[in-house]
Write an enzyme that holds these catalytic residues in place. Sequence first.
Site, PDB file in Angstrom:
ATOM      1  N   SER A   1       6.089  39.251 -49.956  1.00  0.00           N
ATOM      2  CA  SER A   1       5.935  38.096 -49.083  1.00  0.00           C
ATOM      3  C   SER A   1       5.201  36.958 -49.789  1.00  0.00           C
ATOM      4  O   SER A   1       5.660  36.468 -50.801  1.00  0.00           O
ATOM      5  CB  SER A   1       5.230  38.522 -47.794  1.00  0.00           C
TER       6      SER A   1
ATOM      7  N   ASP B   1       8.031  30.598 -47.544  1.00  0.00           N
ATOM      8  CA  ASP B   1       7.363  31.424 -48.561  1.00  0.00           C
ATOM      9  C   ASP B   1       8.445  32.135 -49.390  1.00  0.00           C
ATOM     10  O   ASP B   1       9.642  32.008 -49.096  1.00  0.00           O
ATOM     11  CB  ASP B   1       6.363  32.385 -47.906  1.00  0.00           C
TER      12      ASP B   1
ATOM     13  N   ASP C   1      10.454  34.426 -44.846  1.00  0.00           N
ATOM     14  CA  ASP C   1      10.250  34.871 -43.464  1.00  0.00           C
ATOM     15  C   ASP C   1       9.229  33.967 -42.762  1.00  0.00           C
ATOM     16  O   ASP C   1       9.221  33.857 -41.556  1.00  0.00           O
ATOM     17  CB  ASP C   1       9.869  36.353 -43.370  1.00  0.00           C
TER      18      ASP C   1
END
Length: 580
Positions: free
Chosen positions: A155, A307, A311
Amino acid sequence: MENNTELIAQCRATAQEWLSPAFDEETRKEVQAMLDNPDPTDLIEAFYQALEFGTGGLRGIMGVGTNRMNKYIVGMATQGFANYVKKAFPGRTDLAAVVGHDCRNNGREYAETVAAIFSANGIKAYLFESLRPTPEISFAIRQLDAQCGVNVTASHNPKEYNGYKAYWDDGSQVLSPHDTGIIDEVKKVTINDVKFEANPDLIQIIGGEMDYDYMQAVKEGMVDQDVILRQKDLNIVYSAMHGTGRVLVPLCLRSWGFQNINVVPEQMVIDGNFPTVVSPNPENAEAMTLGMKLGTKLNADLVVATDPDADRLAIVCRNDKGDWQILNGNQTAMMFYWYTIKNKKALGQLNPTDFMVKTIVTSELIAKIARKNGVEIFDEYTGFKWIAYRIRELEGKRKYIGGGEESFGYLPYDKVRDKDAPASICLICEIAAWAKDQGKTLYDLLMDIYTEYGYQKETTINVVKPGKSGADEIKQMMENFRSNPPKTLAGSPVVVSKDYKTLKMVENGVEKDFSMPATANVLQWYTEEGLKISVRPSGTEPKIKFYCEVPAPFSGAADFEKANEIANEKVEAIKKDLGL
């Protein structure tokens, strides 16, 4: 750390196992160097524990060792996951998994390793041809009727990290009992159990056709296309933060009807080292610098970014002075809920069975907006899998129309069961178009919301405690807060204390039970004046987080700076009260 003889002995014993021929020569050399080093710090950090599934699956610094992300840890996790999937769906011969990855270093290698192991275990692997957004992985699981999925991503973490998000058949990240079931299976796996040798007949490469289906689904998040058509020239600047949104976000925006999309060229380059940012995290203002620079040059209406795994999103709009203003995650979420409810109502699209979801650490103003408009809103645990849990519970009975959390994640439609930045960026641009229709900016809408529903400042205080000693310290802090909760915060008496580990709360001195779908290591305190403080250790990073919601008097946009000042003073007082 150096004096902990038992821990060092345990780490040395684990490390010795990594000298076997099951590991490649390069890995063995690195492990041997750690064993030979008189300073055991690196050895302990690499081997003191095995990475476990937290709120986001596996996540860790890349390197050798059980506490690091590498192809062997990925391999053992996948073998355990495959074993669990076969147990969970006994007798099925058509098991399938979707496998994707983002732009991070080693991402493709790890994803190919995952696909190889699934195929070697008789599970068909649908492997994306190249990097794709996390929400598209979730979408593809549902679209292909797969039983599980894996996305290789860390992430928004710094470049040293990689990770492994495990998904179940509904497209959401795994929850109980599957998470603990997978962990139990993974713990049984030794390196010699891992079937690394792929069965090419069971690996299918997917790409463009899934992109098309996903983009069609994203359009379901749209509320009012007429407003977009009227403002199709809305001046949008977009940054992919070196990651997976680079192709699909501009395409999705065009498919919604927006025609003036400008990209930050330096940040459209795929690069797991994230050379233009300190950290590819939309929560960090620094990551938006290049976007704002281009936005100024092009006189843009707003700057948006995703990012690396697309997401989560970040939004920068013009304030009342025409300067760039970065919206925080709560403000962004607030805008989504407020606009969706207001405009679905205006268009006659709001139904009594519609519902929305937020997380327990996300702004209470959102709950106020929903309730005032007669929309039921559910409060769930942090982590989007809990929002997905609520959607699954009500599937077929009620209609989900939006949900999100303060950490810049939102999902405006139900074909995906994770945060969806491409869809959310399209929706925020629709909201900006609607505002522009009325001679306003997103900032003006935010002031309108505060004027109607009251102002509060949301601040997250992150206390970072790395490594084994840090994990122990965080545990101790939580124990201290449990046994000695604060009596007052910023001068306001605490009237409600909630402990999500015991599911007990104390309200005005009276203890009672409350209900949640599971327990969690979270504490919350509410004060007489309306302050709300939530405390939880992060599930994915070595830190403990304090979420503060602090109200201040507000009667219109002119009060914004003064209200912010008052709230900041209260936040400083809260820090003192909590010993931070």
